[in-house]
Design a protein around this motif. Structure first.
Motif, short mmCIF file in Angstrom:
data_model
loop_
_atom_site.label_atom_id
_atom_site.label_comp_id
_atom_site.label_asym_id
_atom_site.label_seq_id
_atom_site.Cartn_x
_atom_site.Cartn_y
_atom_site.Cartn_z
N CYS A 170 0.52 -1.84 -2.13
CA CYS A 170 -0.73 -2.61 -2.40
C CYS A 170 -2.31 -2.14 -2.84
CB CYS A 170 -0.88 -3.05 -0.91
SG CYS A 170 -2.25 -4.41 -1.50
N LEU A 171 -2.96 -0.74 -2.34
CA LEU A 171 -3.87 -0.82 -2.57
C LEU A 171 -4.00 -0.07 -3.93
CD1 LEU A 171 -5.77 -0.21 0.83
CD2 LEU A 171 -5.79 -2.34 -0.15
N THR A 172 -3.35 0.65 -3.70
CA THR A 172 -3.45 1.26 -5.48
C THR A 172 -3.02 0.56 -6.53
OG1 THR A 172 -1.11 2.28 -4.84
CG2 THR A 172 -2.99 3.63 -4.10
N SER A 173 -1.97 -0.45 -6.43
CA SER A 173 -1.47 -0.99 -7.31
C SER A 173 -3.03 -1.97 -7.35
CB SER A 173 0.13 -2.11 -6.62
OG SER A 173 1.16 -1.21 -6.84
N ARG A 174 -3.53 -2.75 -6.63
CA ARG A 174 -4.43 -3.81 -7.49
C ARG A 174 -5.67 -2.52 -7.47
NH1 ARG A 174 -5.37 -5.54 -0.88
NH2 ARG A 174 -7.11 -5.84 -2.17
N HIS A 175 -6.04 -1.59 -7.56
CA HIS A 175 -7.04 -1.03 -7.59
C HIS A 175 -6.20 -0.53 -9.64
CE1 HIS A 175 -10.39 1.78 -8.18
NE2 HIS A 175 -9.31 2.58 -8.64
N ILE A 176 -5.05 -0.44 -9.69
CA ILE A 176 -4.73 0.25 -10.87
C ILE A 176 -5.16 -1.49 -11.98
CG2 ILE A 176 -2.46 0.20 -11.03
CD1 ILE A 176 -4.84 2.53 -13.13
N LEU A 177 -4.32 -2.48 -11.34
CA LEU A 177 -4.31 -3.36 -12.14
C LEU A 177 -5.20 -3.66 -12.20
CD1 LEU A 177 -1.68 -5.84 -10.53
CD2 LEU A 177 -1.59 -5.21 -12.62
#
Length: 107
Positions: free
Chosen positions: A68-75
């Motif tokens: 979740c966190l890594t995906s939110r960051h890269i998005l």
């Protein structure tokens, strides 16, 4: 005499991981395969669809949902990025554009 560490390999792997995550998330957001059905274009489709559904509602900065966190960051980076030479976003945008132009979502 100290040796300088060559981190270029790690940096390249990190860039490729981020590109793959974005590609998987973009595919999942556009894929018409029903939840629970097999997507022949991506073995990660079902996982990424579930992740996208979670991300839409998640605002927890300490979230423990996998990726979740890594995906939110890269998005977030992808949505805001205006850099014409970004090694992460430019190849992903090119791929997404090709999907749109060809109306296919093949890797």
């Amino acid at each position: 005499k100290k040796r300088k560490m060559d981190h270029s390999g790690n940096k390249e792997k990190s860039i490729m991981r981020k590109q793959r995550r974005l590609i998987h998330l973009c595919h999942a957001s556009r894929c018409s395969v029903e939840e629970g059905d097999y997507c022949s274009a991506s073995p990660h489709c079902a996982e990424m669809k579930a992740l996208r559904r979670h991300i839409v509602a998640c605002k927890d900065n300490g979230c423990k949902y996998p990726k979740c966190l890594t995906s939110r960051h890269i998005l977030g980076h992808y949505r805001r990025c205006k850099c014409e030479s970004c090694p992460i976003c430019i190849p992903v945008r090119k791929t997404v554009r090709q999907w749109r132009d060809n109306l296919v979502m093949i890797w």
